[in-house]
Design an enzyme around this catalytic site. Structure first.
Site, PDB file in Angstrom:
ATOM      1  N   ASP A 174       9.834  -4.245   5.391  1.00 11.82           N
ATOM      2  CA  ASP A 174       8.855  -3.798   6.386  1.00 11.82           C
ATOM      3  C   ASP A 174       9.647  -3.225   7.555  1.00 11.82           C
ATOM      4  O   ASP A 174      10.826  -3.550   7.725  1.00 11.82           O
ATOM      5  CB  ASP A 174       7.988  -4.992   6.845  1.00 11.82           C
ATOM      6  CG  ASP A 174       6.676  -4.546   7.493  1.00 11.82           C
ATOM      7  OD1 ASP A 174       6.738  -3.757   8.463  1.00 11.82           O
ATOM      8  OD2 ASP A 174       5.607  -4.990   7.049  1.00 11.82           O
ATOM      9  N   PRO A 206       0.690   0.836   5.097  1.00  8.36           N
ATOM     10  CA  PRO A 206      -0.321   1.894   5.243  1.00  8.36           C
ATOM     11  C   PRO A 206       0.234   3.252   4.824  1.00  8.36           C
ATOM     12  O   PRO A 206       1.451   3.436   4.727  1.00  8.36           O
ATOM     13  CB  PRO A 206      -0.617   1.872   6.749  1.00  8.36           C
ATOM     14  CG  PRO A 206       0.587   1.278   7.383  1.00  8.36           C
ATOM     15  CD  PRO A 206       1.234   0.369   6.383  1.00  8.36           C
ATOM     16  N   THR A 232      -1.962  -1.190  -4.636  1.00 11.08           N
ATOM     17  CA  THR A 232      -3.343  -1.479  -4.224  1.00 11.08           C
ATOM     18  C   THR A 232      -3.532  -1.056  -2.770  1.00 11.08           C
ATOM     19  O   THR A 232      -4.460  -1.513  -2.106  1.00 11.08           O
ATOM     20  CB  THR A 232      -3.683  -2.982  -4.366  1.00 11.08           C
ATOM     21  OG1 THR A 232      -2.763  -3.744  -3.579  1.00 11.08           O
ATOM     22  CG2 THR A 232      -3.620  -3.446  -5.808  1.00 11.08           C
ATOM     23  N   ARG A 234      -2.662   2.617  -0.800  1.00 13.61           N
ATOM     24  CA  ARG A 234      -3.247   3.954  -0.692  1.00 13.61           C
ATOM     25  C   ARG A 234      -2.546   4.864  -1.694  1.00 13.61           C
ATOM     26  O   ARG A 234      -1.319   4.818  -1.837  1.00 13.61           O
ATOM     27  CB  ARG A 234      -3.087   4.530   0.724  1.00 13.61           C
ATOM     28  CG  ARG A 234      -4.041   3.972   1.753  1.00 13.61           C
ATOM     29  CD  ARG A 234      -5.502   4.389   1.503  1.00 13.61           C
ATOM     30  NE  ARG A 234      -6.418   3.839   2.490  1.00 13.61           N
ATOM     31  CZ  ARG A 234      -7.073   2.674   2.379  1.00 13.61           C
ATOM     32  NH1 ARG A 234      -6.919   1.934   1.303  1.00 13.61           N
ATOM     33  NH2 ARG A 234      -7.903   2.270   3.329  1.00 13.61           N
ATOM     34  N   ASP A 258      -4.869   0.556  -8.034  1.00 16.49           N
ATOM     35  CA  ASP A 258      -6.262   0.456  -7.577  1.00 16.49           C
ATOM     36  C   ASP A 258      -6.624   1.679  -6.744  1.00 16.49           C
ATOM     37  O   ASP A 258      -7.777   1.845  -6.350  1.00 16.49           O
ATOM     38  CB  ASP A 258      -6.445  -0.819  -6.737  1.00 16.49           C
ATOM     39  CG  ASP A 258      -7.904  -1.050  -6.369  1.00 16.49           C
ATOM     40  OD1 ASP A 258      -8.754  -1.040  -7.284  1.00 16.49           O
ATOM     41  OD2 ASP A 258      -8.197  -1.223  -5.163  1.00 16.49           O
ATOM     42  N   GLU A 263      -8.146  10.365  -5.408  1.00 18.85           N
ATOM     43  CA  GLU A 263      -9.293   9.540  -5.824  1.00 18.85           C
ATOM     44  C   GLU A 263     -10.618   9.994  -5.214  1.00 18.85           C
ATOM     45  O   GLU A 263     -11.685   9.639  -5.719  1.00 18.85           O
ATOM     46  CB  GLU A 263      -9.049   8.064  -5.476  1.00 18.85           C
ATOM     47  CG  GLU A 263      -9.096   7.765  -3.977  1.00 18.85           C
ATOM     48  CD  GLU A 263      -8.907   6.277  -3.666  1.00 18.85           C
ATOM     49  OE1 GLU A 263      -7.972   5.674  -4.220  1.00 18.85           O
ATOM     50  OE2 GLU A 263      -9.691   5.744  -2.857  1.00 18.85           O
ATOM     51  N   HIS A 295     -10.444   1.482  -6.843  1.00 13.94           N
ATOM     52  CA  HIS A 295     -10.470   1.047  -5.431  1.00 13.94           C
ATOM     53  C   HIS A 295     -11.455  -0.122  -5.246  1.00 13.94           C
ATOM     54  O   HIS A 295     -12.344  -0.071  -4.403  1.00 13.94           O
ATOM     55  CB  HIS A 295     -10.840   2.221  -4.510  1.00 13.94           C
ATOM     56  CG  HIS A 295     -10.261   2.073  -3.133  1.00 13.94           C
ATOM     57  ND1 HIS A 295      -9.679   3.104  -2.450  1.00 13.94           N
ATOM     58  CD2 HIS A 295     -10.170   1.002  -2.304  1.00 13.94           C
ATOM     59  CE1 HIS A 295      -9.269   2.687  -1.269  1.00 13.94           C
ATOM     60  NE2 HIS A 295      -9.554   1.398  -1.159  1.00 13.94           N
TER      61      HIS A 295
END
Ligand code: NAD
Length: 334
Positions: A174, A206, A232, A234, A258, A263, A295
């Site tokens: 991170d 993000p 899962t 973006r 996901d 999408e 999603h």
């Protein structure tokens, strides 16, 4: 306040009407996605409530502002689909639902990991067809494997706790280290180290200009052969064409998604009677070791209830002129 909600489904209507009993806003539910061609539907509404695949870019924001909209109340945690500079310039406030249930997304991530590993989606189809053979269903023990978690905020940290429960070693990456994540047993590592050592790489950061196509051809080349990749977060975090190349060569062993970068034209609708127009997505679906959900990671009863309650609370606070606690400000992306 008069609020118009775009991209709504029956379950949105139900959760928002229930939560609204203690707020008393006037809610208008639209099925249309918000975009340049539909922004006129928001005329006369002080608050607009978009979902994740609505277009809240500069032209849309300027059109909304001209019609008198003052508040964009996102019913999502992610805000990558909003032009915050344009909102700032138009004097429009943007609020979101920063946390509604990190468990919903973390647990769906685990569902993808387990299903891909033990191939339960294939076993389900086989058994229903009277085929009880085990060939092709061999999995591996998660215990002792290394999981690389990129993005250790609320969802990433919830996932770390679960994977530690499986007996996994967890490497984390991170831009800001989270003490809760360390306390949960993750060890922070550089991105190259995480890529090199992880059996499973899972994305929980993000989508920003910096993270767009974080999983590129180069990144995939640095990973273990046969790695499991899970997204899962973006779709734009992953270069889908590079993933397809990696699947074809065997460099990637499993992919669980996901979210998907294109999408917007696919997800949240029943297209089962239509011809698939997206050739990249269609190719993705041909691999036996790829599992895609549309999603749905957020979609638990608890999360849906919290999304409606927090969104309406954000709108009520704005109406009363209180400082917006869940405001998305420009510094979030700078
Ligand atoms: P969060 O803000 O709590 O955590 C995000 C973390 O990512 C933060 O710790 C941040 O420092 C880190 N980060 C930012 N830029 C980074 C970078 N360049 N490299 C590595 N880490 C970086 O958010 P959260 O609630 O944990 O949600 C994470 C993401 O999950 C959201 O941004 C959203 O896109 C996605 N999401 C998906 C669904 C779904 O249904 N599939 C639902 C909710 C959220």
């Amino acid at each position: 306040m008069r609020v118009v909600l775009f991209s709504t489904k029956p379950y949105d209507r139900q959760s928002f009407l229930e939560a609204n009993s203690s707020h008393g806003h006037v809610l208008t539910f639209l099925e249309s996605r918000l975009g340049a061609d539909t922004s006129g539907l928001a005329a006369g509404f002080l608050a607009v409530c978009p979902f994740v695949n609505d277009h809240v870019d500069a032209p849309v924001i300027q059109a909304l502002a001209r019609q008198g909209t003052k508040l964009v109340a996102l019913r999502s945690a992610g805000f990558n689909h909003v032009d915050l500079q344009a909102a700032h310039d138009a004097g429009m406030t943007v609020v979101r639902v920063p946390a509604y249930s990190p468990y919903s997304v973390a647990e769906h991530t685990v569902a993808l990991i387990l299903a891909l590993n033990r191939k339960t989606y294939r076993a389900y189809a086989r058994v229903r067809d009277g085929n009880f053979a085990l060939e092709g269903l061999l999995g591996f023990d998660l215990h002792g494997r290394t999981v690389g978690v990129i993005g250790t905020g609320r969802i990433g940290t919830a996932l770390v706790r679960i994977m530690r429960g499986f007996g996994c070693r967890v490497l984390a990456m991170d831009i800001v280290e989270n003490p809760d994540c360390k306390a949960a047993g993750a060890v922070y590592a550089s991105l190259p180290d995480l890529f090199r050592e992880s059996d499973i790489v899972t994305l929980h950061c993000p989508l920003t200009p910096e993270t767009h196509h974080l999983i590129s051809r180069d990144a995939l080349n640095r990973m273990k052969r046969g790695v499991m990749l899970i997204n899962t977060s973006r779709g734009g975090l992953v270069d889908t064409r590079a993933v397809i190349a990696g699947l074809k060569s065997g460099a990637i062993g499993y992919v669980g998604l996901d979210v998907y970068e294109e999408e917007g034209d696919l997800f949240f609708q029943d297209l089962s009677a239509q011809v698939m127009q997206d050739d990249v997505f269609a190719r993705l679906l041909t691999f036996p070791n790829v599992l895609v959900t549309g999603h749905q990671a957020f979609f638990t009863a608890e999360a849906v209830r919290n999304i409606a309650e927090t969104t309406l609370r954000n709108i009520s606070a704005f109406e009363r002129g209180e400082p917006a606690v869940n405001e998305v400000v420009l510094s979030h992306v700078r």
